[in-house]
Scaffold this active site. Structure first.
Site, PDB file in Angstrom:
ATOM      1  N   GLU A 101      26.117  15.392 -20.430  1.00  0.00           N
ATOM      2  CA  GLU A 101      26.070  14.268 -19.485  1.00  0.00           C
ATOM      3  C   GLU A 101      25.686  14.713 -18.079  1.00  0.00           C
ATOM      4  O   GLU A 101      26.215  14.171 -17.101  1.00  0.00           O
ATOM      5  CB  GLU A 101      27.423  13.558 -19.434  1.00  0.00           C
ATOM      6  N   GLU A 119      28.469   9.735 -28.497  1.00  0.00           N
ATOM      7  CA  GLU A 119      29.905   9.476 -28.283  1.00  0.00           C
ATOM      8  C   GLU A 119      30.174   7.980 -28.300  1.00  0.00           C
ATOM      9  O   GLU A 119      29.901   7.296 -27.328  1.00  0.00           O
ATOM     10  CB  GLU A 119      30.379  10.042 -26.935  1.00  0.00           C
TER      11      GLU A 119
HETATM   12  C1  GAL Z   1      32.416  11.762 -21.827  1.00  0.00           C
HETATM   13  C2  GAL Z   1      32.352  13.266 -22.055  1.00  0.00           C
HETATM   14  C3  GAL Z   1      33.363  13.697 -23.118  1.00  0.00           C
HETATM   15  C4  GAL Z   1      34.703  13.088 -22.846  1.00  0.00           C
HETATM   16  C5  GAL Z   1      34.565  11.587 -22.748  1.00  0.00           C
HETATM   17  C6  GAL Z   1      35.846  10.865 -22.451  1.00  0.00           C
HETATM   18  O1  GAL Z   1      31.876  11.435 -20.601  1.00  0.00           O
HETATM   19  O2  GAL Z   1      31.064  13.632 -22.455  1.00  0.00           O
HETATM   20  O3  GAL Z   1      33.436  15.092 -23.132  1.00  0.00           O
HETATM   21  O4  GAL Z   1      35.189  13.608 -21.655  1.00  0.00           O
HETATM   22  O5  GAL Z   1      33.700  11.255 -21.716  1.00  0.00           O
HETATM   23  O6  GAL Z   1      36.765  11.120 -23.423  1.00  0.00           O
END
Ligand code: GAL
Length: 814
Positions: free
Chosen positions: A182, A250
Site C-alpha cells: 500500500e 484484502e
Molecule cells: C491494510 C494493510 C494490512 C492491514 C489492514 C488493516 O491497509 O495493508 O496490512 O494493516 O490494512 O487490518
C-alpha cells in the site's frame, strides 16, 4: 561416452524432466490469472503463520480448503526472521518453508506477500527495530542504507523459497508474490524520493527472477507487468489497467481491536455481498483479510495499543474454530463461483439496469451463461423482471443464477447454522478450580539507585535505545537541591512529559506515581508530588511501550518514551528546574525479563503472603491442562497489565482492566460496512480471555507465569476450553437446512422451534403472535444425533403459513 557419463546424463535429464512435469506455469491477461493455460477464479484467504502455531497450521489450512478456498496468502514478517542484523531465525512458527509445504500438501495455491514492510497491525509494521538505529537510514524511501537492507532481506527470502522449490514454476504452490504494501496510499508524503523508491522497488522485484507475477497493492503507478491490486471493504469499483486482471488482495472480513475498543463484526451477508459484487463486475481473484486472524503472541502486536487477539471476526476464529454462519455462508458462495469459473473468466459480460440500483449481469460464453442480480439499494427490496422471469432481491444483496434462470444463492439469505461458542472449565475431577500461586517481586534496587549501562546528558527516544528488544526502558538521574535554593521546599512536583506509552515514576527509591492506565494518550505530561531532600535526590523513570506504530507515512519516526522530555522539578513559587540535559543513565529491560523469570528453573519462588495489588510483580502457578482437545483459553480478569507465559511461551500482553465503551454500534448488514457498525462487548474488558495453544501444554505440571506491571490480583485467573454451545438455523420453503454439533457430539436439546415470524437473534428468539411451535417435530428428527437435515417444506407441511414470508427458526444445544 563412458557408462558413468551416460548414467549421469540420464539421471540429469530425468531430474530436469520430472521437475518440468511438476512445473506450473503462471501468467495473466486482462481477465484473469492463467495457470497452466487455464484462466482461474482464485478465492484466497490470509493466514499469517506466526499468529498461530505450526501444530495448528494443517487444521487451519484444511478448514480453509473445506471452506472453498483454493489459495492461502501470508505476509513475511521481517522482524521475527532477522531479529538481529544478519542473524536469521526460521524455527517453530517462523518456519515459512514448512508453512508453504503445508499449503502445498493440502493442494492449495499460495500468495507470498514479502513486503517487507507489511503494516498488518504488527509491531513496527514488521520492520526490525534495529533498522531504525542505523545511522543515516530513512525507511520506505529512496535511501541507500534502507534499500540495501531491504534488498538483502528480500533476496534472502526469495532464495530460501527457491531452495525449497516453493515457486509454481518449480512445482511449488506460490503463484503470486507481493513487494511493498500500500505504498500508493502514502507515496505523496515522500515526494520525488518516494517515486524514485518505487522505481527501485520495481527493479528489485524484477531482478529476483521468481517466474510468477509480482503484485503491488494500492499502487496505481505500478508499471506493467507488475499487477496493481485493491484493498478495502469493497473493490467492485476498482478498475485497474485493462491489461491486468482485476484482483482484490484484502477484503477485510472484520477489523482489529485497540485496547479499550469494542469487538467489530462484519456480517456474513455483507462479506458475501462484497465478494459477489466483485465477481459480478469482472473480478477474478479475491483474498479474505483475514481468513484466520489468530493471536499476536509475545510483543508482536502493532501499535500503539493494538490488542493481543487478532481474531478479526474471520471465518475461522482466533482459536481455529469455524465461525458460523460466516464460514458456511461463504463456503456456499465459493462453490458456486468456482463452478462458474469458465464463464466468469472468459465469458462476455453485459449488464442491464432493472430498477434503481438494481442490475442484471450476464456472462455468456458459447452456449453457456451465468448471471447475477445485484440490489445495491441499502433499504429497498425489489421484485424485478430479468430474462423473462420475476425475481425477488432483498436490499443490499446479490442473487446468483449459475444458469441464468434459477437463483442458487442470495448473499442476504443465510441458511447455514449460527454457532454460539461457550467456555467450559473441563477440569479433571481432582483438579481444584482455583490455582495456587507463588510470587516474586521484580528486583529494582539497581535502578532505584540509578545504576544502568550508560549515561548521556540527554533524554533519548525509547526505541533508539532499546532497539525493540524490550517494552521497558529506565531513565535515571540525580538532582541536588540545596536548602538555600529559592526553589527549595519539601513538597515539590516532578513533571514528566512523555511521548508514551506507560510511565512509572520513582523518587528517592519510592514509587510516587504512574500514568492512569485507563486513559490512552500517545503523548502526555504526568505531574507527581514528591518529597525533596535538601541534598541529592534520585529520580528513576520507567517507560513502557505497548506496541510500536505500524501505519502511516513516516510512522517509523514517531517518537516513543521520554524523548526530549522535558523533565522538570517545580518548587517554591513555581520555580522550575529543567532536568532534561542532566546526565541521564539508561537501562534497557527489567531484570526479571533479562533473567527469563518466565522460563527459569533456578528461581526460588515465594509462597508466603502473595500480594494482590503490587506493582512490578511476578506470579507463578502450576496447572493441569483442561481435558479434551478443544482449544484452551485463560481468563486473566483481576490482573491489570503485563505479559503472561505458559511453559515459556508468551501468550502476549494482557490488559483486562482496559474496558470497552459502554455503547455498542447498531447492526444492519445493509449499507456500506464500517468497523463502528455491528460491534459487541460494550462495557466489557477489551480482552479478558487469552489463547493457550494446545501445543504449549503437557497433560500436567504446566507453568503459568505472569508479570504484572501496575498491580492486580491473580486469584481469579481460570482456564477453560472453547466449544459450541448453541446452534440456530433459519430456513424457508424449499430449503433443506442442517443442524450439526462438532466433533461427533450429539444434539442435546431443542430450545426453540418455530414456524412463522420469530424475532430476535440466536440465543434470544421470540415467537410471533400466530406462529406455530414445531418443537416436537424437530426433536424427533434431531435430538441424540450428531447432525440432522430438515426439509423445511416437509416439516411445515399441512400448516398454513402464519404470515407472509414465514420462516422456520430452530435453536438447539450441543
Ligand atoms: C491494510 C494493510 C494490512 C492491514 C489492514 C488493516 O491497509 O495493508 O496490512 O494493516 O490494512 O487490518
Amino acid at each position: 561416452m563412458s557408462f558413468l557419463l551416460q548414467r549421469l546424463l540420464f539421471s540429469l535429464s530425468f531430474l530436469i524432466f520430472s521437475s518440468f512435469c511438476l512445473a506450473t506455469e503462471v501468467s495473466y491477461d486482462g481477465r484473469a490469472l492463467i495457470i497452466d493455460g487455464v484462466r482461474k477464479v482464485i478465492i484466497s484467504g490470509s493466514i499469517h503463520y506466526p499468529r498461530s502455531t505450526a501444530e495448528m497450521w494443517p487444521d487451519l489450512i484444511q478448514k480453509a480448503k473445506e471452506g472453498g478456498l483454493n489459495a492461502i496468502e501470508t505476509y513475511v514478517f521481517w522482524d521475527i526472521h532477522e531479529p538481529r542484523r544478519r542473524e536469521y531465525d526460521f524455527e517453530g512458527n517462523r518456519d515459512i518453508v514448512r508453512f508453504f509445504k503445508t499449503i502445498q500438501d493440502a493442494g492449495l495455491y499460495a500468495i507470498l506477500r514479502i513486503g517487507p514492510y507489511v503494516c498488518a497491525e504488527w509491531n513496527y509494521g514488521g520492520f526490525p527495530v534495529w533498522l531504525h538505529q542505523m545511522p543515516g537510514i530513512q525507511l520506505r524511501t529512496d535511501n541507500e542504507i534502507y534499500e540495501n537492507e531491504m534488498r538483502n532481506f528480500t533476496t534472502y527470502i526469495v532464495n530460501k523459497i527457491k531452495e525449497a522449490n516453493l515457486l509454481a514454476p518449480q512445482g511449488g504452490p506460490i503463484i503470486l508474490a507481493q513487494i511493498e504494501n500500500e505504498y500508493g496510499n502514502v507515496e505523496g508524503a515522500y515526494g520525488e524520493a518516494g517515486k524514485r523508491y518505487i522505481k527501485w522497488v520495481v527493479q528489485l522485484a524484477k531482478s529476483l527472477n521468481i517466474g510468477v507475477p509480482w503484485i503491488m497493492c494500492q499502487q496505481g503507478d505500478a508499471p506493467l507487468p507488475i499487477i496493481n491490486t485493491c484493498n478495502g471493504y469493497y473493490c467492485d469499483d476498482f478498475y485497474p489497467d485493462h491489461k491486468i486482471p482485476k484482483m482484490w488482495t484484502e477484503n477485510w472480513v472484520g477489523w482489529f481491536k485497540d485496547w479499550g475498543g469494542l469487538d467489530p463484526h462484519r456480517p456474513a451477508e455483507d462479506v458475501a455481498y462484497s465478494v459477489a459484487r466483485f465477481f459480478s463486475k469482472s473480478g477474478t481473484l479475491q483474498n479474505y483479510y483475514m481468513y484466520h486472524g489468530g493471536t499476536n503472541f509475545g510483543r508482536t502486536a502493532g501499535g500503539p495499543y493494538i490488542v493481543t487477539t487478532y481474531d478479526y471476526d474471520a471465518p475461522l476464529d482466533e482459536y481455529g474454530n469455524l465461525r458460523q454462519p460466516k464460514w458456511g455462508h461463504l463456503k456456499k458462495l465459493h462453490e458456486i463461483l468456482h463452478s462458474m469459473e469458465k464463464v466468469l473468466t472468459s465469458g462476455e459480460r453485459s449488464s442491464v439496469k432493472l430498477a434503481n440500483g438494481v442490475w442484471g449481469t450476464t456472462y455468456a460464453l458459447n452456449d453457456t451463461s451465468g448471471c447475477f442480480i445485484s440490489n445495491t439499494d441499502a433499504s429497498n427490496d425489489f421484485t424485478v423482471s430479468f430474462g423473462g422471469n420475476l425475481y425477488f432481491v432483498p436490499a443490499w444483496s446479490v442473487s446468483i443464477l449459475p444458469d441464468c434462470k434459477n437463483v442458487t444463492y442470495n448473499t442476504a439469505r443465510i441458511t447455514t447454522q449460527t454457532e454460539i461458542m461457550v467456555k467450559k472449565p473441563n477440569r479433571a475431577e481432582n483438579d481444584p478450580e482455583d490455582l495456587t500461586w507463588l510470587w516474586l517481586p521484580e528486583d529494582i534496587e539497581d535502578t532505584l539507585d540509578g545504576r544502568g549501562t550508560f549515561t548521556v546528558p540527554e533524554l533519548l527516544e525509547q526505541k533508539n535505545v532499546t532497539g525493540g528488544a524490550s517494552d521497558y526502558l529506565w531513565y535515571m538521574t540525580k538532582v541536588r537541591v540545596s536548602k538555600h535554593d529559592p526553589m527549595y521546599t519539601k513538597h515539590m512536583t516532578l513533571r514528566v512529559h512523555t511521548k508514551g506509552h506507560m510511565l512509572h515514576v520513582f523518587f528517592n527509591g519510592k514509587h510516587v506515581g504512574s500514568n492512569n492506565p485507563d486513559t490512552q494518550d500517545w503523548e502526555y505530561t504526568l505531574e507527581v508530588p514528591v518529597i525533596v531532600k535538601p541534598s541529592i535526590n534520585f529520580i528513576t523513570l520507567l517507560s513502557t511501550t505497548v506496541g510500536l506504530t505500524n501505519y502511516g507515512d513516516h510512522f517509523d519516526t514517531i517518537p516513543e518514551g521520554i524523548a526530549g522530555g522535558p523533565v522538570e522539578l517545580v518548587g517554591n513559587g513555581n520555580l522550575t528546574r529543567n532536568l532534561s540535559t542532566n546526565p541521564w543513565t539508561y537501562k534497557v529491560d527489567l531484570n526479571g525479563m533479562e533473567k527469563t523469570y518466565w522460563d527459569n528453573d533456578k528461581l526460588e519462588w515465594r509462597y508466603d503472603g502473595i500480594p494482590s495489588r503490587s506493582r512490578l510483580t511476578w506470579y507463578k502457578a502450576i496447572f493441569k491442562a483442561p481435558l479434551g482437545d478443544d482449544p484452551v483459553v485463560v481468563n486473566l480478569r483481576g490482573l491489570q497489565k503485563g505479559e503472561a507465559w505458559v511453559n515459556g511461551n508468551s501468550l502476549g500482553r494482557f490488559w483486562p482492566t482496559k474496558m470497552a465503551p459502554s455503547e455498542c454500534g447498531k447492526c444492519d448488514y445493509r449499507g456500506p460496512y464500517n468497523p463502528n457498525k455491528c460491534t459487541t462487548g460494550c462495557g466489557e474488558p477489551t480482552q479478558s480471555w487469552y489463547h493457550v495453544p494446545r501445543s504449549f501444554l503437557e497433560a500436567d505440571g504446566n507453568s503459568l507465569i505472569v508479570f504484572e506491571e501496575f498491580g492486580g490480583s491473580p486469584f481469579s485467573v481460570k482456564f477453560a476450553t472453547v466449544t459450541v454451545g448453541t446452534l440456530c438455523v433459519t430456513g424457508y420453503h424449499g430449503d433443506i437446512v442442517e443442524l450439526s454439533c462438532p466433533k461427533e457430539r450429539p444434539i442435546l436439546n431443542i430450545e426453540f422451534a418455530n414456524y412463522g415470524n420469530a424475532t430476535g437473534t440466536c440465543g434470544s428468539y421470540h415467537k410471533g403472535a400466530n406462529d406455530i411451535d414445531i418443537s416436537s417435530l424437530i426433536e424427533s428428527a434431531c435430538v441424540g444425533k450428531t447432525s440432522c437435515h430438515i426439509d423445511v417444506s416437509k416439516t411445515v407441511i399441512g400448516h398454513k403459513p402464519p404470515c407472509q414470508g414465514s420462516k422456520m427458526v430452530v435453536q438447539a444445544s450441543c
